[in-house]
Design a protein around this motif. Structure first.
Motif, PDB file in Angstrom:
ATOM      1  N   HIS A   1       0.843  -1.199   0.000  1.00  0.00           N
ATOM      2  CA  HIS A   1       0.000   0.000   0.000  1.00  0.00           C
ATOM      3  C   HIS A   1       0.883   1.256   0.000  1.00  0.00           C
ATOM      4  CE1 HIS A   1      -3.094   2.888   1.089  1.00  0.00           C
ATOM      5  NE2 HIS A   1      -3.961   1.984   0.701  1.00  0.00           N
ATOM      6  N   PRO A   2       0.550   2.239  -0.829  1.00  0.00           N
ATOM      7  CA  PRO A   2       1.407   3.427  -0.952  1.00  0.00           C
ATOM      8  C   PRO A   2       1.632   4.189   0.353  1.00  0.00           C
ATOM      9  CG  PRO A   2      -0.183   3.356  -2.741  1.00  0.00           C
ATOM     10  CD  PRO A   2      -0.536   2.240  -1.805  1.00  0.00           C
TER      11      PRO A   2
ATOM     12  N   VAL B   1       4.405   2.286   1.969  1.00  0.00           N
ATOM     13  CA  VAL B   1       5.629   2.188   1.183  1.00  0.00           C
ATOM     14  C   VAL B   1       6.368   3.525   1.127  1.00  0.00           C
ATOM     15  CG1 VAL B   1       6.515   1.714  -1.138  1.00  0.00           C
ATOM     16  CG2 VAL B   1       4.747   0.262  -0.165  1.00  0.00           C
ATOM     17  N   GLU B   2       5.644   4.618   1.179  1.00  0.00           N
ATOM     18  CA  GLU B   2       6.260   5.943   1.057  1.00  0.00           C
ATOM     19  C   GLU B   2       7.357   6.208   2.088  1.00  0.00           C
ATOM     20  OE1 GLU B   2       4.979  10.647   0.945  1.00  0.00           O
ATOM     21  OE2 GLU B   2       3.476   9.137   1.385  1.00  0.00           O
TER      22      GLU B   2
END
Length: 163
Positions: A84-85, A88-89
């Protein structure tokens, strides 16, 4: 530096899987009276799969629905967490390490909570809360949330064995 962040993210994903397994294993199947009232049967395989409700043989034909095991649900949920972004960011930025370590301490707290209260568990939860507050200020909430969650787990554990 990014390798360390990636390793921390991998540990977080593993902790998500362990936490979900703990939640799923503590849940109980529906009561037999509720199954009879709805006319559906909740079947569990030997590997602990949570079957999809199907019509009982008394009301007509049986359907052959695919079964999804609890392990698979936990695995795919942790994979979703991994890719999921939002999660992950922080792996790509240096300032995101505080978020990764904060998530690590929160997840570790949830995994450490047990149904049997003990002094060692309390010491571990307080230690993780203090260490977590060194990474990010809002992690101090661990001390309050872990105590509240421990009380809820104990209450549910007490109710489960009283009935």
């Amino acid at each position: 530096m990014r390798l360390i962040d990636l390793l921390i993210h991998g540990v977080n994903c593993s902790l998500v899987y362990l936490f979900l397994r703990k939640c799923v294993s503590s849940s109980s199947p529906p009561a037999p009276a509720a199954q009879e009232a709805t006319g559906t049967v909740q079947s569990l395989n030997a590997n602990g799969s949570a079957g999809i409700p199907r019509k009982s043989s008394q009301q007509g034909r049986q359907e052959s629905n695919p079964r999804i095991s609890k392990d698979e649900v936990c695995f795919w949920a942790s994979v979703l967490f991994a890719v999921h972004p939002i999660h992950v960011e922080p792996v790509g930025t240096l300032v995101g390490r505080a978020d990764l370590l904060s998530a690590l301490t929160f997840l570790l707290t949830y995994v450490l909570i047990s149904e049997e209260p003990s002094l060692s568990t309390t010491i571990q939860l307080v230690t993780v809360g203090i260490v977590g507050s060194l990474f990010k200020e809002n992690t101090i909430v661990i001390l309050v949330s872990s105590h509240k969650l421990q009380c809820e787990v104990l209450t549910l554990h007490y109710i489960k064995y009283q009935t």
